[in-house]
Write a protein that holds these residues in place. Structure first.
Motif, PDB file in Angstrom:
ATOM      1  N   ILE A   1     -16.262   7.490  13.371  1.00 16.15           N
ATOM      2  CA  ILE A   1     -15.335   6.498  13.903  1.00 16.15           C
ATOM      3  C   ILE A   1     -15.239   5.264  13.012  1.00 16.15           C
ATOM      4  CG2 ILE A   1     -16.976   5.334  15.416  1.00 16.15           C
ATOM      5  CD1 ILE A   1     -13.364   6.195  16.307  1.00 16.15           C
ATOM      6  N   LEU A   2     -16.334   4.860  12.388  1.00 15.00           N
ATOM      7  CA  LEU A   2     -16.319   3.658  11.558  1.00 15.00           C
ATOM      8  C   LEU A   2     -15.395   3.793  10.334  1.00 15.00           C
ATOM      9  CD1 LEU A   2     -17.541   0.888  11.776  1.00 15.00           C
ATOM     10  CD2 LEU A   2     -19.417   1.650  10.354  1.00 15.00           C
ATOM     11  N   PRO A   3     -15.384   4.908   9.621  1.00  9.72           N
ATOM     12  CA  PRO A   3     -14.414   5.044   8.532  1.00  9.72           C
ATOM     13  C   PRO A   3     -12.958   5.008   9.006  1.00  9.72           C
ATOM     14  CG  PRO A   3     -16.154   6.626   8.253  1.00  9.72           C
ATOM     15  CD  PRO A   3     -16.364   5.994   9.590  1.00  9.72           C
ATOM     16  N   VAL A   4     -12.693   5.575  10.158  1.00 10.95           N
ATOM     17  CA  VAL A   4     -11.327   5.533  10.692  1.00 10.95           C
ATOM     18  C   VAL A   4     -10.931   4.102  11.017  1.00 10.95           C
ATOM     19  CG1 VAL A   4      -9.856   6.268  12.609  1.00 10.95           C
ATOM     20  CG2 VAL A   4     -11.416   7.891  11.558  1.00 10.95           C
ATOM     21  N   ILE A   5     -11.843   3.364  11.630  1.00 12.27           N
ATOM     22  CA  ILE A   5     -11.555   1.965  11.963  1.00 12.27           C
ATOM     23  C   ILE A   5     -11.351   1.146  10.695  1.00 12.27           C
ATOM     24  CG2 ILE A   5     -12.575  -0.124  12.956  1.00 12.27           C
ATOM     25  CD1 ILE A   5     -13.820   1.676  15.102  1.00 12.27           C
ATOM     26  N   SER A   6     -12.155   1.397   9.670  1.00 13.40           N
ATOM     27  CA  SER A   6     -11.993   0.634   8.435  1.00 13.40           C
ATOM     28  C   SER A   6     -10.673   0.963   7.745  1.00 13.40           C
ATOM     29  CB  SER A   6     -13.163   0.882   7.490  1.00 13.40           C
ATOM     30  OG  SER A   6     -13.139   2.193   6.993  1.00 13.40           O
ATOM     31  N   ALA A   7     -10.244   2.209   7.787  1.00 14.31           N
ATOM     32  CA  ALA A   7      -8.970   2.576   7.171  1.00 14.31           C
ATOM     33  C   ALA A   7      -7.799   1.945   7.919  1.00 14.31           C
ATOM     34  CB  ALA A   7      -8.813   4.096   7.139  1.00 14.31           C
ATOM     35  N   VAL A   8      -7.849   1.989   9.228  1.00 16.86           N
ATOM     36  CA  VAL A   8      -6.776   1.368  10.018  1.00 16.86           C
ATOM     37  C   VAL A   8      -6.790  -0.146   9.829  1.00 16.86           C
ATOM     38  CG1 VAL A   8      -5.949   0.970  12.366  1.00 16.86           C
ATOM     39  CG2 VAL A   8      -6.685   3.243  11.689  1.00 16.86           C
ATOM     40  N   GLY A   9      -7.973  -0.743   9.798  1.00 15.07           N
ATOM     41  CA  GLY A   9      -8.067  -2.184   9.572  1.00 15.07           C
ATOM     42  C   GLY A   9      -7.530  -2.576   8.207  1.00 15.07           C
ATOM     43  N   THR A  10      -7.816  -1.773   7.195  1.00 15.00           N
ATOM     44  CA  THR A  10      -7.285  -2.040   5.858  1.00 15.00           C
ATOM     45  C   THR A  10      -5.769  -1.951   5.853  1.00 15.00           C
ATOM     46  OG1 THR A  10      -9.298  -1.136   4.893  1.00 15.00           O
ATOM     47  CG2 THR A  10      -7.384  -1.330   3.451  1.00 15.00           C
ATOM     48  N   ALA A  11      -5.226  -0.962   6.537  1.00 13.68           N
ATOM     49  CA  ALA A  11      -3.761  -0.842   6.616  1.00 13.68           C
ATOM     50  C   ALA A  11      -3.143  -2.031   7.321  1.00 13.68           C
ATOM     51  CB  ALA A  11      -3.388   0.467   7.325  1.00 13.68           C
ATOM     52  N   VAL A  12      -3.776  -2.489   8.383  1.00 17.71           N
ATOM     53  CA  VAL A  12      -3.261  -3.657   9.118  1.00 17.71           C
ATOM     54  C   VAL A  12      -3.319  -4.890   8.225  1.00 17.71           C
ATOM     55  CG1 VAL A  12      -3.739  -5.199  11.052  1.00 17.71           C
ATOM     56  CG2 VAL A  12      -3.746  -2.728  11.395  1.00 17.71           C
ATOM     57  N   LEU A  13      -4.427  -5.084   7.511  1.00 18.22           N
ATOM     58  CA  LEU A  13      -4.531  -6.240   6.629  1.00 18.22           C
ATOM     59  C   LEU A  13      -3.479  -6.197   5.518  1.00 18.22           C
ATOM     60  CD1 LEU A  13      -8.384  -6.693   6.216  1.00 18.22           C
ATOM     61  CD2 LEU A  13      -6.770  -8.237   7.316  1.00 18.22           C
ATOM     62  N   ILE A  14      -3.266  -5.052   4.962  1.00 14.72           N
ATOM     63  CA  ILE A  14      -2.248  -4.920   3.908  1.00 14.72           C
ATOM     64  C   ILE A  14      -0.871  -5.256   4.463  1.00 14.72           C
ATOM     65  CG2 ILE A  14      -1.072  -3.253   2.415  1.00 14.72           C
ATOM     66  CD1 ILE A  14      -3.809  -1.979   1.914  1.00 14.72           C
ATOM     67  N   ARG A  15      -0.589  -4.799   5.664  1.00 17.88           N
ATOM     68  CA  ARG A  15       0.718  -5.088   6.284  1.00 17.88           C
ATOM     69  C   ARG A  15       0.841  -6.562   6.638  1.00 17.88           C
ATOM     70  NH1 ARG A  15       4.665  -1.285   6.005  1.00 17.88           N
ATOM     71  NH2 ARG A  15       5.473  -1.995   7.982  1.00 17.88           N
ATOM     72  N   LEU A  16      -0.248  -7.188   7.103  1.00 15.81           N
ATOM     73  CA  LEU A  16      -0.209  -8.610   7.452  1.00 15.81           C
ATOM     74  C   LEU A  16      -0.048  -9.491   6.220  1.00 15.81           C
ATOM     75  CD1 LEU A  16      -2.887  -8.929  10.272  1.00 15.81           C
ATOM     76  CD2 LEU A  16      -0.417  -9.135  10.496  1.00 15.81           C
ATOM     77  N   ILE A  17      -0.712  -9.123   5.134  1.00 16.69           N
ATOM     78  CA  ILE A  17      -0.589  -9.890   3.900  1.00 16.69           C
ATOM     79  C   ILE A  17       0.812  -9.763   3.342  1.00 16.69           C
ATOM     80  CG2 ILE A  17      -1.402 -10.022   1.513  1.00 16.69           C
ATOM     81  CD1 ILE A  17      -4.155  -9.205   2.554  1.00 16.69           C
ATOM     82  N   GLY A  18       1.439  -8.640   3.577  1.00 14.05           N
ATOM     83  CA  GLY A  18       2.812  -8.430   3.120  1.00 14.05           C
ATOM     84  C   GLY A  18       2.932  -7.634   1.839  1.00 14.05           C
ATOM     85  N   ILE A  19       1.854  -6.987   1.432  1.00 15.52           N
ATOM     86  CA  ILE A  19       1.905  -6.183   0.222  1.00 15.52           C
ATOM     87  C   ILE A  19       2.792  -4.957   0.427  1.00 15.52           C
ATOM     88  CG2 ILE A  19       0.519  -4.815  -1.381  1.00 15.52           C
ATOM     89  CD1 ILE A  19      -1.788  -6.731  -0.824  1.00 15.52           C
ATOM     90  N   ALA A  20       2.726  -4.390   1.612  1.00 16.49           N
ATOM     91  CA  ALA A  20       3.527  -3.182   1.884  1.00 16.49           C
ATOM     92  C   ALA A  20       4.421  -3.399   3.078  1.00 16.49           C
ATOM     93  CB  ALA A  20       2.618  -2.007   2.145  1.00 16.49           C
TER      94      ALA A  20
END
Length: 102
Positions: free
Chosen positions: A83-102
């Motif tokens: 579960i922890l790798p899944v949470i980290s991947a989703v969190g990374t995607a959210v951060l990338i979207r919030l920063i505006g890179i993607a």
């Protein structure tokens, strides 16, 4: 055909392959190599189910998928679990979207 018989037949067809191994195999007498092989099956199946979908989640932004998979891989390598790798991947995607890179 009566719908009740059809449902009971489908139930038996899906239930028997799941229940029979408990009665047919004794895990204490199983060779160590087989036990080791079977211990990797859940991770392998999860990878086979998740990897294609994660690579094609953002078809025009494949680098974001690679970054998120890398975050999941690093987390899984050092912390383990599922579960922890899944949470980290989703969190990374959210951060990338919030920063505006993607």
């Amino acid at each position: 055909m009566n719908i009740k018989y059809l449902i009971i037949g489908m139930m038996l067809v899906t239930m028997l392959p799941r229940i029979l191994p408990f009665f047919l195999f004794d895990t204490e007498k199983m060779p160590k190599g087989v036990k080791t092989f079977l211990s990797y099956v859940p991770y392998t199946v999860l990878g086979a189910l998740v990897l294609p979908g994660s690579l094609s989640a953002l078809s025009d932004k494949w680098m974001v998928s690679i970054v998120c998979l890398s975050a999941a891989w690093v987390t899984g390598w050092y912390k383990g679990g599922l579960i922890l790798p899944v949470i980290s991947a989703v969190g990374t995607a959210v951060l990338i979207r919030l920063i505006g890179i993607a």
